[in-house]
Design a protein around this motif. Structure first.
Motif, PDB file in Angstrom:
ATOM      1  N   ASN A 177       0.845  -1.192   0.000  1.00  0.00           N
ATOM      2  CA  ASN A 177       0.000   0.000   0.000  1.00  0.00           C
ATOM      3  C   ASN A 177       0.882   1.244   0.000  1.00  0.00           C
ATOM      4  O   ASN A 177       1.498   1.579   1.021  1.00  0.00           O
ATOM      5  N   PRO A 178       0.973   1.957  -1.116  1.00  0.00           N
ATOM      6  CA  PRO A 178       1.874   3.107  -1.183  1.00  0.00           C
ATOM      7  C   PRO A 178       1.503   4.256  -0.256  1.00  0.00           C
ATOM      8  O   PRO A 178       2.318   5.160  -0.045  1.00  0.00           O
ATOM      9  N   LYS A 179       0.302   4.220   0.324  1.00  0.00           N
ATOM     10  CA  LYS A 179      -0.117   5.301   1.208  1.00  0.00           C
ATOM     11  C   LYS A 179      -0.091   4.910   2.688  1.00  0.00           C
ATOM     12  O   LYS A 179      -0.536   5.675   3.539  1.00  0.00           O
ATOM     13  N   ALA A 180       0.441   3.727   2.978  1.00  0.00           N
ATOM     14  CA  ALA A 180       0.503   3.264   4.363  1.00  0.00           C
ATOM     15  C   ALA A 180       1.596   3.984   5.142  1.00  0.00           C
ATOM     16  O   ALA A 180       2.638   4.354   4.599  1.00  0.00           O
ATOM     17  N   HIS A 181       1.352   4.162   6.428  1.00  0.00           N
ATOM     18  CA  HIS A 181       2.320   4.795   7.326  1.00  0.00           C
ATOM     19  C   HIS A 181       3.585   3.933   7.448  1.00  0.00           C
ATOM     20  O   HIS A 181       4.700   4.419   7.310  1.00  0.00           O
ATOM     21  N   PHE A 182       3.402   2.633   7.742  1.00  0.00           N
ATOM     22  CA  PHE A 182       4.522   1.705   7.853  1.00  0.00           C
ATOM     23  C   PHE A 182       4.526   0.775   6.647  1.00  0.00           C
ATOM     24  O   PHE A 182       3.548   0.064   6.407  1.00  0.00           O
ATOM     25  N   ARG A 183       5.633   0.728   5.925  1.00  0.00           N
ATOM     26  CA  ARG A 183       5.723  -0.137   4.747  1.00  0.00           C
ATOM     27  C   ARG A 183       6.951  -1.035   4.869  1.00  0.00           C
ATOM     28  O   ARG A 183       7.825  -1.035   4.017  1.00  0.00           O
ATOM     29  N   ARG A 184       6.979  -1.795   5.943  1.00  0.00           N
ATOM     30  CA  ARG A 184       8.056  -2.768   6.099  1.00  0.00           C
ATOM     31  C   ARG A 184       7.532  -3.988   6.828  1.00  0.00           C
ATOM     32  O   ARG A 184       6.661  -3.896   7.699  1.00  0.00           O
ATOM     33  N   GLU A 185       8.055  -5.132   6.452  1.00  0.00           N
ATOM     34  CA  GLU A 185       7.635  -6.374   7.074  1.00  0.00           C
ATOM     35  C   GLU A 185       8.303  -6.549   8.434  1.00  0.00           C
ATOM     36  O   GLU A 185       9.393  -6.023   8.681  1.00  0.00           O
ATOM     37  N   ILE A 186       7.630  -7.269   9.318  1.00  0.00           N
ATOM     38  CA  ILE A 186       8.187  -7.626  10.618  1.00  0.00           C
ATOM     39  C   ILE A 186       7.966  -9.127  10.820  1.00  0.00           C
ATOM     40  O   ILE A 186       7.244  -9.760  10.046  1.00  0.00           O
ATOM     41  N   ASP A 187       8.586  -9.692  11.845  1.00  0.00           N
ATOM     42  CA  ASP A 187       8.354 -11.104  12.150  1.00  0.00           C
ATOM     43  C   ASP A 187       7.834 -11.247  13.572  1.00  0.00           C
ATOM     44  O   ASP A 187       7.755 -10.267  14.334  1.00  0.00           O
ATOM     45  N   VAL A 188       7.452 -12.453  13.919  1.00  0.00           N
ATOM     46  CA  VAL A 188       6.861 -12.709  15.233  1.00  0.00           C
ATOM     47  C   VAL A 188       7.820 -12.325  16.352  1.00  0.00           C
ATOM     48  O   VAL A 188       7.423 -11.739  17.366  1.00  0.00           O
ATOM     49  N   ALA A 189       9.098 -12.633  16.167  1.00  0.00           N
ATOM     50  CA  ALA A 189      10.084 -12.317  17.203  1.00  0.00           C
ATOM     51  C   ALA A 189      10.143 -10.812  17.463  1.00  0.00           C
ATOM     52  O   ALA A 189      10.268 -10.374  18.615  1.00  0.00           O
ATOM     53  N   THR A 190      10.046 -10.016  16.412  1.00  0.00           N
ATOM     54  CA  THR A 190      10.071  -8.554  16.571  1.00  0.00           C
ATOM     55  C   THR A 190       8.921  -8.088  17.449  1.00  0.00           C
ATOM     56  O   THR A 190       9.089  -7.225  18.312  1.00  0.00           O
ATOM     57  N   VAL A 191       7.726  -8.658  17.236  1.00  0.00           N
ATOM     58  CA  VAL A 191       6.557  -8.297  18.047  1.00  0.00           C
ATOM     59  C   VAL A 191       6.764  -8.705  19.495  1.00  0.00           C
ATOM     60  O   VAL A 191       6.580  -7.912  20.427  1.00  0.00           O
ATOM     61  N   LEU A 192       7.184  -9.944  19.717  1.00  0.00           N
ATOM     62  CA  LEU A 192       7.277 -10.486  21.069  1.00  0.00           C
ATOM     63  C   LEU A 192       8.436  -9.905  21.868  1.00  0.00           C
ATOM     64  O   LEU A 192       8.431  -9.969  23.104  1.00  0.00           O
ATOM     65  N   GLU A 193       9.399  -9.334  21.185  1.00  0.00           N
ATOM     66  CA  GLU A 193      10.552  -8.744  21.875  1.00  0.00           C
ATOM     67  C   GLU A 193      10.445  -7.226  22.011  1.00  0.00           C
ATOM     68  O   GLU A 193      11.332  -6.597  22.604  1.00  0.00           O
ATOM     69  N   SER A 194       9.374  -6.641  21.489  1.00  0.00           N
ATOM     70  CA  SER A 194       9.202  -5.191  21.603  1.00  0.00           C
ATOM     71  C   SER A 194       8.763  -4.826  23.017  1.00  0.00           C
ATOM     72  O   SER A 194       8.303  -5.684  23.790  1.00  0.00           O
ATOM     73  N   PRO A 195       8.895  -3.566  23.419  1.00  0.00           N
ATOM     74  CA  PRO A 195       8.588  -3.163  24.804  1.00  0.00           C
ATOM     75  C   PRO A 195       7.133  -3.415  25.185  1.00  0.00           C
ATOM     76  O   PRO A 195       6.223  -3.252  24.370  1.00  0.00           O
ATOM     77  N   VAL A 196       6.928  -3.810  26.434  1.00  0.00           N
ATOM     78  CA  VAL A 196       5.578  -4.020  26.962  1.00  0.00           C
ATOM     79  C   VAL A 196       4.869  -2.670  27.103  1.00  0.00           C
ATOM     80  O   VAL A 196       5.438  -1.710  27.620  1.00  0.00           O
ATOM     81  N   VAL A 197       3.613  -2.613  26.630  1.00  0.00           N
ATOM     82  CA  VAL A 197       2.789  -1.412  26.787  1.00  0.00           C
ATOM     83  C   VAL A 197       1.679  -1.678  27.798  1.00  0.00           C
ATOM     84  O   VAL A 197       1.480  -0.923  28.745  1.00  0.00           O
ATOM     85  N   ALA A 198       0.906  -2.733  27.590  1.00  0.00           N
ATOM     86  CA  ALA A 198      -0.150  -3.152  28.514  1.00  0.00           C
ATOM     87  C   ALA A 198      -0.179  -4.677  28.453  1.00  0.00           C
ATOM     88  O   ALA A 198      -0.835  -5.259  27.595  1.00  0.00           O
ATOM     89  N   ASP A 199       0.572  -5.295  29.343  1.00  0.00           N
ATOM     90  CA  ASP A 199       0.781  -6.745  29.322  1.00  0.00           C
ATOM     91  C   ASP A 199      -0.528  -7.513  29.126  1.00  0.00           C
ATOM     92  O   ASP A 199      -1.515  -7.208  29.790  1.00  0.00           O
ATOM     93  N   PRO A 200      -0.583  -8.444  28.173  1.00  0.00           N
ATOM     94  CA  PRO A 200       0.505  -9.024  27.386  1.00  0.00           C
ATOM     95  C   PRO A 200       0.795  -8.300  26.063  1.00  0.00           C
ATOM     96  O   PRO A 200       1.560  -8.800  25.249  1.00  0.00           O
ATOM     97  N   LEU A 201       0.183  -7.153  25.842  1.00  0.00           N
ATOM     98  CA  LEU A 201       0.374  -6.442  24.579  1.00  0.00           C
ATOM     99  C   LEU A 201       1.663  -5.625  24.606  1.00  0.00           C
ATOM    100  O   LEU A 201       1.982  -4.964  25.594  1.00  0.00           O
ATOM    101  N   ARG A 202       2.363  -5.661  23.480  1.00  0.00           N
ATOM    102  CA  ARG A 202       3.634  -4.958  23.352  1.00  0.00           C
ATOM    103  C   ARG A 202       3.534  -3.894  22.264  1.00  0.00           C
ATOM    104  O   ARG A 202       2.506  -3.766  21.591  1.00  0.00           O
TER     105      ARG A 202
END
Length: 395
Positions: free
Chosen positions: A191-216
């Protein structure tokens, strides 16, 4: 007083005229230097250029704004009418928190279906990135009940509570939520109009900072600037097949305070709004080929799939895990990238969801194009405080 049996009543608007979307546009979402009025005029002007009529044909103009004090200009609807040259259109602002975008589209639909006007323009936008994350989050959380807010219930904290309850109740793996984020980021790349245009993986999500446990961090959508617009008209006045029909639309409210909810993992507003849209369209969940849902947090995508009836209660995470919601799956969800990747300029999001469906159903979605005849969008206010569901079909 005459009483109406609501269970047997024909959905409001069903006997009226068919309504179609005949033009659509959105700005790039992300960090923008433009003012809110400039963003609205950019999307509105491009939408009019995309449609079959000019600004002088617009009878009603509905401008969605969230009610949060992100940028304080008043009289925005009249100012936008002037910017677009849409005089003497009736112009009004519509506020329903983060469901404001779809609420503006609903008002445009009602105006045409009832015969009050022939052509209506719905525009939604927000400018937010000039504020700090803490300030923007505090404004978003203003929808919570004051008695709960002073005890720490904000929208993000409620999302964390709900996610924990869902994972435990349905024995769902934490990776299922991460897969929602991974999938939507993958869709956003196209989507050329999307804010974020890069792929991520599961590890990136699970290793990102905790915001409201269990959500990161990567379970949350970004703070974005942007705008989106739709041109609606009576279908009988349109020629050719460069439009899509609004088959059904429905809105509903849920409970305002958390402790009144029967079940933290069910969103009654989504259930009711979805059913009203299905009833008005004469359709069922089995008819839906494509979905755009309000994934402000990853858990919200799972709850909406269940609330709209495309997955059984406690089973939507299984669709995600087997790839059914990917662009090449059985039921693609958020081909735009969703709020998670496309971005979430609050009052623009509900309109932008329908811009994506319009592009898909008219075959102009480019690299993210799928084969679909019926699309559905769900725009949520707060954390299920209200919802609006819309069904579109190809001509």
């Amino acid at each position: 007083m005459t009483r109406i049996d609501s269970a047997s009543a024909t959905p409001a608007g069903a006997p009226g005229r068919n309504v179609a979307i005949a033009g659509a546009a959105m700005t790039p979402f992300g960090r923008r230097d433009a003012s809110l009025l400039e963003l609205l005029a950019e999307a509105g002007g491009n939408c009019l250029a995309d449609g079959p009529v000019g600004a002088d044909a617009v009878d009603h103009l509905f401008v969605a704004r969230s009610g949060g004090a992100y940028e304080g200009q008043s009289g925005l609807a009249g100012a936008l009418a002037s910017e677009l040259g849409a005089r003497p259109a009736h112009a009004v602002a519509i506020e329903q928190t983060s469901a404001s975008g779809a609420a503006a589209v609903y008002e445009a639909w009602k105006a045409i279906a009832s015969g009050a006007c022939e052509v209506a323009l719905a525009v939604g936008g927000e400018r937010m990135t000039h504020l700090s994350t803490a300030t923007a989050t505090d404004i978003v959380s203003g929808i919570t009940h004051p008695a709960e807010y002073k005890h720490g219930i904000t929208i993000p904290s409620f999302a964390g509570l709900t996610a924990r309850r869902y994972l435990e109740r349905y024995d769902a793996p934490r990776t299922a939520l991460a897969e929602v984020a991974v999938k939507n980021h993958a869709h956003g790349v196209a989507n050329p109009k999307a804010h974020f245009r890069r792929e991520i993986d599961v590890a990136t999500v699970l290793e990102s900072p905790v915001v409201a446990d269990p959500l990161r961090l990567y379970d949350f959508c970004p703070i974005s600037d942007g705008s989106a617009a739709l041109l609606l008209a009576a279908e009988s006045a349109l020629e050719g097949d460069d439009h899509v029909r609004v088959d059904g639309i429905g809105g509903a409210t849920g409970t305002h305070v958390v402790h009144e909810r029967d079940d933290l993992t069910a969103m009654s507003s989504v259930v009711d709004a979805g059913q009203r849209a299905y009833d008005r369209a004469g359709r069922s969940p089995a008819d839906v080929d494509l979905l755009e849902v309000h994934d402000m947090f990853t858990i919200l995508e799972l709850l909406q799939l269940e609330g709209l009836g495309v997955a059984d209660r406690g089973e939507s995470w299984r669709l995600v895990e087997r790839g059914a919601t990917e662009r090449g799956g059985d039921l693609p969800v958020n081909t735009s990238g969703g709020l998670k990747s496309k971005g979430h300029p609050i009052a623009a999001s509900g309109v932008a969801q329908l811009v994506e469906l319009y592009d898909q159903l008219t075959g102009r979605a480019g690299d993210r194009q799928i084969d679909a005849d019926v699309g559905m969008a769900c725009n949520v206010g707060g954390f299920g405080n209200c919802a609006i569901a819309t069904l579109l079909s190809a001509p």
